[in-house]
Design a protein around this motif. Structure first.
Motif, PDB file in Angstrom:
ATOM      1  N   UNK A  37      -2.663   7.680   5.110  1.00  0.00           N
ATOM      2  CA  UNK A  37      -3.146   6.380   4.665  1.00  0.00           C
ATOM      3  C   UNK A  37      -2.092   5.745   3.752  1.00  0.00           C
ATOM      4  N   UNK A  38      -1.964   4.428   3.752  1.00  0.00           N
ATOM      5  CA  UNK A  38      -2.849   3.462   4.429  1.00  0.00           C
ATOM      6  C   UNK A  38      -2.443   3.144   5.861  1.00  0.00           C
TER       7      UNK A  38
ATOM      8  N   UNK B  22      -1.842  15.394  10.450  1.00  0.00           N
ATOM      9  CA  UNK B  22      -3.166  15.466   9.877  1.00  0.00           C
ATOM     10  C   UNK B  22      -3.646  14.084   9.466  1.00  0.00           C
ATOM     11  N   UNK B  23      -4.941  13.951   9.350  1.00  0.00           N
ATOM     12  CA  UNK B  23      -5.504  12.671   8.938  1.00  0.00           C
ATOM     13  C   UNK B  23      -6.332  12.069  10.039  1.00  0.00           C
ATOM     14  N   UNK B  24      -7.012  10.989   9.720  1.00  0.00           N
ATOM     15  CA  UNK B  24      -7.869  10.272  10.654  1.00  0.00           C
ATOM     16  C   UNK B  24      -8.921  11.226  11.197  1.00  0.00           C
TER      17      UNK B  24
ATOM     18  N   UNK C 240      -7.541   5.116  13.754  1.00  0.00           N
ATOM     19  CA  UNK C 240      -8.949   5.099  13.356  1.00  0.00           C
ATOM     20  C   UNK C 240      -9.836   4.455  14.413  1.00  0.00           C
ATOM     21  N   UNK C 241      -9.347   3.353  15.005  1.00  0.00           N
ATOM     22  CA  UNK C 241     -10.192   2.676  16.000  1.00  0.00           C
ATOM     23  C   UNK C 241      -9.430   2.281  17.262  1.00  0.00           C
TER      24      UNK C 241
ATOM     25  N   UNK D 288       8.475   5.062   3.216  1.00  0.00           N
ATOM     26  CA  UNK D 288       7.511   4.168   3.864  1.00  0.00           C
ATOM     27  C   UNK D 288       8.215   3.055   4.638  1.00  0.00           C
ATOM     28  N   UNK D 289       9.215   3.468   5.427  1.00  0.00           N
ATOM     29  CA  UNK D 289       9.980   2.533   6.241  1.00  0.00           C
ATOM     30  C   UNK D 289      10.032   3.039   7.676  1.00  0.00           C
TER      31      UNK D 289
END
Length: 726
Positions: free
Chosen positions: A420-421, A345-347, A441-442, A486-487
């Motif tokens: 995020x982030x 999920x996200x973006x 995102x892009x 977060x690794x």
């Protein structure tokens, strides 16, 4: 045969004549015209005053699949010989192998044809004979292979590209060269006409070459070059791409096989589990209780659902692709999938409905929509759309804010950090020896660690811990994201290490592995791997599962205790297993070692008779104030060293999930006993921690139970209690 006079030792000497031939072939319409043009070309080349001769193989080179070294002029005289200059990391070289296999099935050495693989390494790791042996097994290479570690022949002939094929005549005279993959029609045309031409002149000999296949010297193994592994967090199962056996294994977390789909031989067939076939499957991903498989050599994505439902193919038609953008039902030959990762999920996409695909052969990242949705900078897309997301298709280490202008070099592993982030895909870009990110995102492609700034330099590899570009990797094949810490964990394959990257600081450090290509399971600092190819995070972030490819094992890294063990892969009577499986071999090879501090408990002998069932009741006490570590694989194993016949048909291991309700282990004495005395051993591994989970540890104990077996009928034997207080 002595080497004739040398006109030139460079492939450049063939260029003028062969270029003229290939221009003429473009205008030829019928097969007869093409054959005639090649025959006339051979008359011209064969009539040169001096042969364009290949150099002799240097003395002292290491050979595989032969009874001994081969000489171009002593052993190969009277043969049409194909020299395949390759290196085993090269995806284009791998793509050429099916063409060579097909040629070998069409013509044998009795027909006058022999193929010789000339291994000319790119990476230092590829110069090691043991690693080449593994590649010969992995890709089922059955022709002779020579390890030209110093690239002597490559340099003398001025070869410039992997792969390059050189076709020789019966005097060691060079006739043709083909650069790159995708020349099957020319390869067959040139070879068939060369055989005919020299047979017409009586120069072909039917003598056999001494072939001794390396694979015939090896014992069977439950896993063969496992490429990737993933965790089904809902069912607590592992899915293993057993690449060398051409199958997918679904196993419980104690290693017991639930399903085996495909194998042992390659194929391309949908259907029920027992009928389905794969060809060197690699990437695996689980989404909505469906297993998706990157069926690499079939260039397909396959999906596995409920065992009562047939296995099915998703996109692709089984040929390597070159372009992007397909709709299911209107398929083009697009897919060469290697790694795969699932979209969370996200973006812009709000559902778990995108399968990301690392296209190693076309150097791109693709997306397959499993439901209607949208990609960055794209309009709404229909379910089943499969299209290029990033990568120009050029083999480069090029980062760019525009995803289609970025360049990858054989991307081979993906992992998703949708939150995020980060909001990105992590990419193990093997040939550039880098880890890259692709923004969700892009689509912007950015560097994380490894490589160098020159996008055309694909030789910036090494084994250096550091930050960003100062860190060096060597052909990494796998990545997995640890959301808890977060690794990012990296399978630094050719350095035989597992490394960890902090994406915030770009710090890359060695987590486990000494760098030696061997097989030691101990602490993180003492353990070794052999070309680990894939990895995944499991058990609430406490365990890291590693596909230790060339050791034919799944290693389990405990991130809390910093220890490594081997996952025992074993069958049970209820498992659906299609591939070969030897219980004795599996248990003997894969039971992990107990800690050196583990106590050994010697039990008094027990009398038993053939056919009788003995029961062993675990009675283990933990220290006060401790509990079993949640999610950690506390377990037991049965072994019988020297008397493996005792274990035939037994369940050799199991889990210990609740200390208040410990399992009873059953052992039925076989009816056909091979020895009146034997010892059965029960190894127990317990993972436990303090009540507040501030400190965790792993302990073990070994129980040894002597057995005295006779035909005398024994009474009902009470369970043997296996007591120990930690």
């Amino acid at each position: 045969m002595a080497a004739p006079g040398v006109r030139s030792r460079s492939l450049a000497g063939l260029l003028p004549a062969q270029t003229s031939l290939e221009y003429a072939l473009l205008d030829a319409v019928t097969q007869e015209e093409k054959s005639s043009l090649v025959y006339q070309y051979l008359q011209k080349v064969d009539g040169w005053e001096q042969d364009l001769s290949v150099p002799e193989f240097p003395e002292g080179l290491e050979w595989l699949n032969t009874e001994g070294p081969i000489s171009v002029y002593k052993d190969l005289g009277g043969k049409v010989v194909i020299l395949d200059f390759f290196t085993y990391c090269c995806i284009n070289c791998i793509h050429l192998l099916p063409d060579l296999h097909a040629l070998e099935h069409t013509y044998s050495d009795k027909d006058g044809l022999l193929i010789v693989g000339v291994h000319s390494a790119k990476f230092p790791n590829e110069k090691v004979l043991d690693n080449i042996k593994s590649a010969v097994l992995r890709y089922d290479i059955t022709h002779p292979v020579v390890n030209d570690a110093d690239a002597s022949l490559w340099q003398e002939l001025e070869v410039s590209c992997w792969p390059t094929v050189v076709i020789l005549g019966p005097r060691g005279n060079m006739l043709f060269s083909l650069i790159g993959e995708g020349h099957k029609e020319k390869l067959f045309l040139y070879t068939s006409i060369a055989l005919k031409y020299y047979k017409d002149r009586g120069q072909i000999k039917a003598n056999k070459i001494g072939i001794k296949l390396y694979k015939d010297s090896l014992p069977p193994s439950p896993l063969l070059f496992p490429g990737k592994v993933t965790v089904d967090h809902l069912s607590k199962r592992l899915v293993i791409a057993d690449t060398g056996h051409h199958r997918i294994l679904v196993v419980w977390k104690n290693g017991q096989i639930q399903y085996s789909i495909g194998g042992p031989n390659p194929g391309r067939k949908d259907g029920i589990f027992s009928e389905s076939t794969f060809n060197s499957p690699q990437g695996v991903a689980i989404m909505n209780n469906i297993i998706y498989v990157a069926d690499t050599e079939n260039h397909l994505i396959r999906k596995i659902e409920d065992p009562l439902q047939p296995l099915a193919t998703v996109p692709g038609v089984g040929r390597q692709g070159q372009e992007g953008g397909v709709l299911l039902g209107y398929l083009k030959p697009e897919l060469n999938p290697w790694g795969s990762g699932k979209r969370g999920k996200g973006s812009e996409v709000q559902r778990d409905d995108i399968l990301w695909i690392a296209m190693a052969g076309t150097h791109q990242i693709w997306a397959l929509l499993l439901d209607c949705g949208r990609l960055p900078k794209k309009n709404d897309l229909k379910k089943g759309t499969c299209l290029r997301f990033a990568g120009s298709g050029n083999e480069e280490n090029r980062n760019n804010a525009y995803p289609h202008k970025a360049g990858f070099a054989q991307p081979s592993g993906l992992s998703l950090a949708s939150e995020d982030p980060w909001s990105c895909l992590f990419v193990a870009d093997s040939e550039s020896s880098t880890v890259r990110t692709v923004s969700l995102k892009d689509g912007a492609v950015k560097h994380l660690v490894g490589g160098e700034r020159d996008p055309m330099n694909l030789f910036a590899f090494g084994d250096v811990d550091g930050v960003g570009i100062s860190a060096k990797l060597q052909h990494p094949l796998g990545v997995t994201w640890d959301k808890k810490r977060n690794l990012l964990y990296v399978a630094d394959s050719y350095n035989h290490k597992i490394k960890v990257v902090d994406p915030k600081t770009k710090q890359c450090t060695t987590l486990a592995g000494t760098g030696d290509a061997s097989n030691v399971s101990s602490s993180f600092t003492e353990s070794t791997f052999n070309e680990p190819g894939g990895l995944c995070i499991g058990e609430n972030g406490e365990l890291l599962y590693v596909a230790d490819t060339n050791n034919h094992q799944i290693k389990v890294m405990d991130l809390e205790t910093k220890t490594i063990s081997v996952l025992p892969v074993f069958s049970s009577g209820n498992a659906v297993v299609d591939g070969p499986f030897l219980v004795e071999k599996v248990e003997k090879q894969t039971v992990p070692k107990l800690p050196k501090s583990a106590p050994a408990v010697q039990l008094p002998p027990v009398a038993a008779s053939p056919g009788q069932t003995l029961q062993f009741q675990l009675r283990l006490d933990l220290p006060l104030g401790t509990k079993l570590t949640e999610g950690a694989p506390s377990c037991w194993f049965l072994t019988a060293e020297g008397n493996e016949w005792l274990l035939q048909g037994q369940v050799p291991s199991g889990e210990i999930e609740n200390i208040a309700s410990q399992p009873t282990i059953s052992l039925q004495i076989p009816g056909n006993c091979l020895s009146p005395e034997a010892v059965i051993s029960v190894s127990v591994f317990l993972y436990y921690c303090s009540a507040d989970s501030s400190a965790c540890m792993m302990k073990g104990v070994l129980f040894s139970q002597p057995l005295q077996i006779s035909d005398a009928q024994q009474g009902c034997t009470a369970p043997v209690e296996l007591k120990y207080a930690f």
